[in-house]
Structure formats: structure tokens, C-alpha cells
Design a protein around this motif. Structure first.
Motif, PDB file in Angstrom:
ATOM      1  N   LYS A  33      13.649 -21.528  17.962  1.00 30.31           N
ATOM      2  CA  LYS A  33      15.059 -21.908  17.805  1.00 30.31           C
ATOM      3  C   LYS A  33      15.576 -22.457  19.125  1.00 30.31           C
ATOM      4  O   LYS A  33      15.731 -21.726  20.096  1.00 30.31           O
ATOM      5  CB  LYS A  33      15.884 -20.674  17.421  1.00 30.31           C
ATOM      6  N   ILE A  34      15.807 -23.745  19.153  1.00 29.14           N
ATOM      7  CA  ILE A  34      16.395 -24.312  20.367  1.00 29.14           C
ATOM      8  C   ILE A  34      17.597 -25.159  19.957  1.00 29.14           C
ATOM      9  O   ILE A  34      17.631 -25.658  18.824  1.00 29.14           O
ATOM     10  CB  ILE A  34      15.380 -25.138  21.207  1.00 29.14           C
ATOM     11  N   PRO A  35      18.581 -25.295  20.837  1.00 32.60           N
ATOM     12  CA  PRO A  35      19.794 -26.020  20.464  1.00 32.60           C
ATOM     13  C   PRO A  35      19.474 -27.441  19.991  1.00 32.60           C
ATOM     14  O   PRO A  35      18.513 -28.058  20.450  1.00 32.60           O
ATOM     15  CB  PRO A  35      20.607 -26.054  21.758  1.00 32.60           C
ATOM     16  N   LYS A  36      20.340 -27.920  19.075  1.00 33.69           N
ATOM     17  CA  LYS A  36      20.115 -29.237  18.476  1.00 33.69           C
ATOM     18  C   LYS A  36      20.044 -30.331  19.542  1.00 33.69           C
ATOM     19  O   LYS A  36      19.235 -31.249  19.462  1.00 33.69           O
ATOM     20  CB  LYS A  36      21.237 -29.543  17.485  1.00 33.69           C
ATOM     21  N   SER A  37      20.908 -30.169  20.577  1.00 34.82           N
ATOM     22  CA  SER A  37      20.942 -31.204  21.622  1.00 34.82           C
ATOM     23  C   SER A  37      19.592 -31.269  22.342  1.00 34.82           C
ATOM     24  O   SER A  37      19.089 -32.339  22.677  1.00 34.82           O
ATOM     25  CB  SER A  37      22.055 -30.903  22.619  1.00 34.82           C
ATOM     26  N   GLU A  38      18.996 -30.078  22.508  1.00 34.03           N
ATOM     27  CA  GLU A  38      17.706 -30.044  23.203  1.00 34.03           C
ATOM     28  C   GLU A  38      16.606 -30.644  22.331  1.00 34.03           C
ATOM     29  O   GLU A  38      15.716 -31.347  22.817  1.00 34.03           O
ATOM     30  CB  GLU A  38      17.350 -28.604  23.577  1.00 34.03           C
ATOM     31  N   LEU A  39      16.735 -30.363  21.005  1.00 36.96           N
ATOM     32  CA  LEU A  39      15.770 -30.966  20.074  1.00 36.96           C
ATOM     33  C   LEU A  39      15.845 -32.482  20.187  1.00 36.96           C
ATOM     34  O   LEU A  39      14.832 -33.177  20.264  1.00 36.96           O
ATOM     35  CB  LEU A  39      16.114 -30.585  18.633  1.00 36.96           C
ATOM     36  N   GLY A  40      17.121 -32.977  20.223  1.00 37.10           N
ATOM     37  CA  GLY A  40      17.329 -34.426  20.296  1.00 37.10           C
ATOM     38  C   GLY A  40      16.710 -35.018  21.552  1.00 37.10           C
ATOM     39  O   GLY A  40      16.042 -36.056  21.507  1.00 37.10           O
ATOM     40  N   SER A  41      16.897 -34.329  22.688  1.00 36.77           N
ATOM     41  CA  SER A  41      16.370 -34.911  23.925  1.00 36.77           C
ATOM     42  C   SER A  41      14.840 -34.822  23.952  1.00 36.77           C
ATOM     43  O   SER A  41      14.159 -35.700  24.467  1.00 36.77           O
ATOM     44  CB  SER A  41      16.993 -34.255  25.155  1.00 36.77           C
ATOM     45  N   ARG A  42      14.317 -33.771  23.321  1.00 37.30           N
ATOM     46  CA  ARG A  42      12.859 -33.635  23.250  1.00 37.30           C
ATOM     47  C   ARG A  42      12.256 -34.775  22.425  1.00 37.30           C
ATOM     48  O   ARG A  42      11.268 -35.398  22.814  1.00 37.30           O
ATOM     49  CB  ARG A  42      12.556 -32.286  22.596  1.00 37.30           C
ATOM     50  N   VAL A  43      12.895 -35.031  21.273  1.00 38.91           N
ATOM     51  CA  VAL A  43      12.411 -36.113  20.408  1.00 38.91           C
ATOM     52  C   VAL A  43      12.555 -37.454  21.136  1.00 38.91           C
ATOM     53  O   VAL A  43      11.661 -38.298  21.100  1.00 38.91           O
ATOM     54  CB  VAL A  43      13.180 -36.114  19.057  1.00 38.91           C
ATOM     55  N   GLY A  44      13.682 -37.594  21.848  1.00 38.67           N
ATOM     56  CA  GLY A  44      13.908 -38.841  22.598  1.00 38.67           C
ATOM     57  C   GLY A  44      12.823 -39.080  23.627  1.00 38.67           C
ATOM     58  O   GLY A  44      12.273 -40.189  23.725  1.00 38.67           O
ATOM     59  N   SER A  45      12.491 -38.054  24.383  1.00 42.42           N
ATOM     60  CA  SER A  45      11.482 -38.292  25.428  1.00 42.42           C
ATOM     61  C   SER A  45      10.093 -38.468  24.829  1.00 42.42           C
ATOM     62  O   SER A  45       9.268 -39.222  25.361  1.00 42.42           O
ATOM     63  CB  SER A  45      11.509 -37.199  26.507  1.00 42.42           C
ATOM     64  N   LEU A  46       9.854 -37.826  23.674  1.00 44.42           N
ATOM     65  CA  LEU A  46       8.552 -38.038  23.028  1.00 44.42           C
ATOM     66  C   LEU A  46       8.440 -39.490  22.532  1.00 44.42           C
ATOM     67  O   LEU A  46       7.400 -40.137  22.700  1.00 44.42           O
ATOM     68  CB  LEU A  46       8.363 -37.054  21.859  1.00 44.42           C
ATOM     69  N   MET A  47       9.554 -39.984  21.966  1.00 43.58           N
ATOM     70  CA  MET A  47       9.520 -41.372  21.471  1.00 43.58           C
ATOM     71  C   MET A  47       9.260 -42.327  22.623  1.00 43.58           C
ATOM     72  O   MET A  47       8.546 -43.328  22.483  1.00 43.58           O
ATOM     73  CB  MET A  47      10.821 -41.723  20.751  1.00 43.58           C
ATOM     74  N   GLN A  48       9.818 -41.981  23.773  1.00 43.46           N
ATOM     75  CA  GLN A  48       9.603 -42.821  24.953  1.00 43.46           C
ATOM     76  C   GLN A  48       8.122 -42.788  25.362  1.00 43.46           C
ATOM     77  O   GLN A  48       7.506 -43.825  25.601  1.00 43.46           O
ATOM     78  CB  GLN A  48      10.453 -42.303  26.098  1.00 43.46           C
ATOM     79  N   GLU A  49       7.565 -41.581  25.377  1.00 47.74           N
ATOM     80  CA  GLU A  49       6.156 -41.433  25.750  1.00 47.74           C
ATOM     81  C   GLU A  49       5.242 -42.201  24.789  1.00 47.74           C
ATOM     82  O   GLU A  49       4.244 -42.789  25.189  1.00 47.74           O
ATOM     83  CB  GLU A  49       5.785 -39.937  25.748  1.00 47.74           C
ATOM     84  N   LEU A  50       5.637 -42.188  23.506  1.00 47.11           N
ATOM     85  CA  LEU A  50       4.809 -42.842  22.499  1.00 47.11           C
ATOM     86  C   LEU A  50       5.113 -44.335  22.371  1.00 47.11           C
ATOM     87  O   LEU A  50       4.475 -45.038  21.587  1.00 47.11           O
ATOM     88  CB  LEU A  50       5.026 -42.179  21.126  1.00 47.11           C
ATOM     89  N   GLY A  51       6.099 -44.796  23.120  1.00 51.42           N
ATOM     90  CA  GLY A  51       6.480 -46.211  23.031  1.00 51.42           C
ATOM     91  C   GLY A  51       7.104 -46.539  21.686  1.00 51.42           C
ATOM     92  O   GLY A  51       6.834 -47.592  21.095  1.00 51.42           O
ATOM     93  N   LEU A  52       7.936 -45.621  21.187  1.00 50.09           N
ATOM     94  CA  LEU A  52       8.512 -45.818  19.850  1.00 50.09           C
ATOM     95  C   LEU A  52      10.036 -45.891  19.864  1.00 50.09           C
ATOM     96  O   LEU A  52      10.663 -45.919  18.811  1.00 50.09           O
ATOM     97  CB  LEU A  52       8.087 -44.657  18.935  1.00 50.09           C
ATOM     98  N   THR A  53      10.619 -45.925  21.069  1.00 53.70           N
ATOM     99  CA  THR A  53      12.090 -45.892  21.148  1.00 53.70           C
ATOM    100  C   THR A  53      12.713 -47.052  20.361  1.00 53.70           C
ATOM    101  O   THR A  53      13.691 -46.865  19.644  1.00 53.70           O
ATOM    102  CB  THR A  53      12.527 -45.947  22.627  1.00 53.70           C
TER     103      THR A  53
END
Ligand SMILES: Nc1ncnc2c1ncn2[C@@H]1O[C@H](COP(=O)(O)OP(=O)(O)OP(=O)(O)O)[C@@H](O)[C@H]1O
Length: 404
Positions: A145-165
């Protein structure tokens, strides 16, 4: 400097399955009654239910953290089966998987699930969800359970790592083109993202480049290489016909045929082994591709073929006689390279000093815990399902599929 991470070791892995249709006993075979169990005919086990097919035969190797190990070999070599065993999806008939030197028992499979991500050959994504939604659902499922905002930033940085932004708001789509979406290479990257959102230290991928053009394939393997080098992940992947530039990205190669390991070490080492058996890799030919063709060459040299045995002919020098393909590689390489081992030689045996005691992961650590309760998982999956239904356009009904 101590390098943290998980070293995965397969030790003597054998996997057998019941043979499909056993041949009937030869009509001439006289049936003798077993002296111990008179109702069982001696020899029944050879031709009846006891017959087994050996898919993997005494497979031993090590995959190191911060590195990419590629499992290569012709179709049917046993690559996918081996990956399933490493990922804890199936249990070997014999042998074990060790993590940092400790055997992982059947009951510790959950631990393997925690530390590893397993990306299957086929993308199993919801075509109508966007890239961001797909990763967000995966994050909710796999993370504590992590705050929604943190989930969002995690997904954001993963998309960046994967070149999917750039594709965050684009639908995933499907291979058939029924639902238009991102490209095949991008879809593979989303599949990888789904399995790395929980930041596993071990990533196991079955044919991550299948169906991709050479430049998308190179991009995917480049991405995996950087995941190994920047985060200390242990990457194990299987691959068919990797190009020159892709082979250069592998730290080590496990070359398999017929369920056995023929080489474990660097790609250059594989070239040397082939040279030792009289097969010089031609310039401009990729060593892995050449090795696969060579296996066929050996088979052509077979004078008598019995249950995986080959009779080594004149082409391999004075050593004539029966041996398996694996022994052939070993014998020849040993006599030319100057060392002989019954096990597969691992010329990259430099020990990485893994900080077990002071590792942030501990050994089994917190990994035994599921991130979400059963109830919460059900809620997330139900939400994903309803989201999928609500985004399904009417034109996607069977009558209007082409408009999707
Ligand atoms: N559950 C099973 N039932 C029957 N045969 C199986 C099973 N699992 C594996 N095999 C057989 O074991 C062999 C190895 O299969 P596996 O899929 O691991 O090979 P592979 O090297 O991954 O092949 P490919 O590159 O074509 O995917 C094949 O001959 C396959 O048919």
C-alpha cells in the motif's frame, strides 16, 4: 567493491515428462513373469507407463547479478522449460535452483516470485487499456500500500526508463491489429514494465525479441542490459537468432541442444569451442547462429544415432566412438583449450563478492509476504475488468471489429 544482488544457480537440473505414445513391445519379445510380482511382466516398464522423455538433462550454470545471460539453442532445446523452472513455475525432476548459494525449496517458490519478474513469450495485456493504465494496475497489484501520488511517480519513472513516456495515453492494442495501439516493440516493453514495476532483482524473459525487427530487438536487449548495469539486476533471457550487435550485449551465453548444455561462458568462448571441434566461425557470421547450424552439422555426421548418442566420425579427429553432443563439445574443447572437466567449463568463474550479510535484501527477508491481501487483489482485478469493459467501444462488438 562488494556487488549486491542475486546470483541464480541451476545445479544438475533434470526435467522429465511422460513420453506421449510409447511404442508397443516388439511382438517377438517373450513375456517373462517378474519373480517378485507375478502379475507384472518383466520389461513392461520399458515400454509402458514408465517411459519418460528427458527435456532437460543435468543442466548446471550460474547467472550473475549486473549481467545478462542469454540462453540460446535450436528449437526444442529446452530453453522455455528451463526458464519456467528458474521462475518457480514448475519444479525440476532432479537438481535445484540456488539463490546466492542457498537452495530454494518448493515451499519457497513465493520467494522466487517476489525477487523475480517473469516475462513470457506472448504479451498478455489488455489491448484497450492505455500504457499508463496498464502499468498503474500492475503497480497497484504488486506494490505494498503506497500513496497514489507515489504510484503515479513510480509509473512515470518506469515509463521513462522503458522509453514509453510518449505513448503513455495510447492504447496497448493487440498483435492482430484488431485493436490499434502501440508498436510491437513498445508492447514488449510494456510487458517488461508490468513485470518490473515491483523492482525485482532478477528478471527472466522468454524470447523478449520474438516477432520484432532487428532494430526493435536491439532496443529491447539494450534496455535489459542497462537494467542489469544500472540496477544490479540479474537478467536471464532466451533468444532466437540474435544479431551481431545483440550478441555483444550478452555477458555470457548458455548454449543448449537436446536438453543439455554445450557451452556456458562468453560468446567468444563459444567461438573458440567451435574452432576446437574444427568449425571456424566465418567472418561476418554471428557465432550463435553458426553454433546452431553446427549442431545440425554434427547430426549430419552421425553414423549411428541412438537416444541422443552420436558416433563421432573422422571429421572430429582421432576421437572416434560413441558420445553425446555435450561430451563431444567437452572433449574437443578440453583437448584444445588445455583443461578438461566433466561439467561444463565456465571460463568466467571470477567470483563476485555478494554482500549477503549486509545486503539490503537479507536472504529471504520480507519477500515471503504478498504485497496485497487476497481481498485487495480481487478489488484491483475487478476494477481493471470493469475499466476494460467501460472503455470497450461499441464498434468492438463482433459486428464492428474492424473499426476498433
Ligand atoms: N509439458 C510438456 N509436454 C510435452 N512436451 C513438452 C512439455 N514441455 C516441454 N516439452 C517438450 O520438451 C522440449 C523442449 O521444449 P521447450 O519449449 O522448453 O524448448 P525451447 O528450446 O524453448 O523451444 P522453442 O525455441 O521452440 O520455444 C520440446 O521437445 C517440447 O515439445
Amino acid at each position: 567493491m562488494k556487488k549486491q544482488g542475486f546470483e541464480i544457480e541451476a545445479s544438475g537440473i533434470t526435467y522429465t515428462i511422460p513420453a506421449k505414445s510409447p511404442p508397443p513391445p516388439p511382438p517377438s519379445a517373450a513375456k517373462k513373469r517378474s519373480p517378485f510380482f507375478p502379475n507384472i511382466f518383466a520389461g513392461d516398464n520399458d515400454h509402458g507407463r514408465g517411459r519418460k522423455k528427458t527435456v532437460l538433462d543435468d543442466v548446471t550454470f550460474t547467472a550473475k547479478p549486473w549481467e545478462v545471460l542469454a540462453i540460446v539453442g535450436p528449437s526444442g532445446a529446452g530453453k522455455s522449460t528451463l526458464l519456467e523452472i528458474l521462475a518457480g513455475k514448475i519444479s525440476p525432476t532432479a537438481g535445484s535452483v540456488l539463490v546466492n548459494g542457498t537452495p530454494v525449496a518448493d515451499e519457497d517458490r513465493r520467494f522466487l516470485n517476489k525477487i523475480s519478474g517473469y516475462v513470457t513469450q506472448r504479451d498478455t495485456l489488455f489491448p484497450l487499456l492505455t500504457v499508463e493504465e496498464t502499468l498503474m494496475f500492475s503497480a497497484k497489484l504488486r506494490l505494498q500500500k503506497i500513496p497514489k501520488s507515489e504510484l503515479g511517480s513510480r509509473v512515470g519513472s518506469l515509463m521513462q526508463e522503458l522509453g514509453l513516456t510518449h505513448a503513455a495515453r495510447t492504447r496497448v492494442g493487440d498483435e492482430s491489429g484488431r485493436v490499434r495501439g502501440i508498436s510491437g516493440g513498445e508492447r514488449r516493453r510494456v510487458s517488461i514494465g508490468v513485470d518490473v514495476i515491483h523492482d525485482p532483482k532478477v528478471l527472466i524473459l522468454d524470447e523478449p525479441t520474438s516477432g520484432l525487427d532487428s532494430s526493435s530487438a536491439l532496443q529491447i536487449v539494450g534496455l535489459l542490459k542497462s537494467m542489469a548495469e544500472t540496477r544490479g539486476r540479474t537478467i536471464v533471457l532466451s533468444i532466437h537468432q540474435p544479431g551481431f550487435r545483440i550478441v555483444k550485449l550478452f555477458n555470457s551465453v548458455l548454449f543448449m541442444a537436446g536438453g543439455s548444455v554445450l557451452h556456458h561462458g562468453s560468446a567468444d568462448g563459444l567461438g573458440s569451442r567451435l574452432k576446437a571441434v574444427g568449425l571456424q566461425v566465418p567472418g561476418r557470421v554471428n557465432v550463435v547462429e553458426f553454433a546452431m547450424e553446427s549442431v545440425e552439422t554434427f547430426r549430419e555426421r552421425v553414423g549411428d544415432c541412438k537416444r541422443g548418442e552420436v558416433v563421432v566420425a573422422a571429421a572430429v579427429g582421432k576421437r572416434s566412438g560413441k558420445c553425446t553432443l555435450q561430451q563431444l563439445f567437452d572433449l574437443q574443447a578440453a583437448s584444445s583449450v588445455g583443461h578438461h572437466s566433466n561439467r561444463i567449463a565456465d571460463e568466467e568463474s571470477a567470483i563476485i563478492n555478494i554482500g549477503l550479510e549486509d545486503s539490503e535484501f537479507g536472504l529471504w527477508g520480507d519477500y515471503h509476504q504478498y504485497p496485497n491481501s487476497w481481498f485487495r487483489e480481487t478489488m484491483i482485478l475487478t476494477h481493471r475488468g470493469s475499466r476494460r469493459t467501460s472503455t470497450e467501444p461499441k464498434s468492438c462488438s463482433p459486428a464492428g471489429q474492424s473499426k476498433c
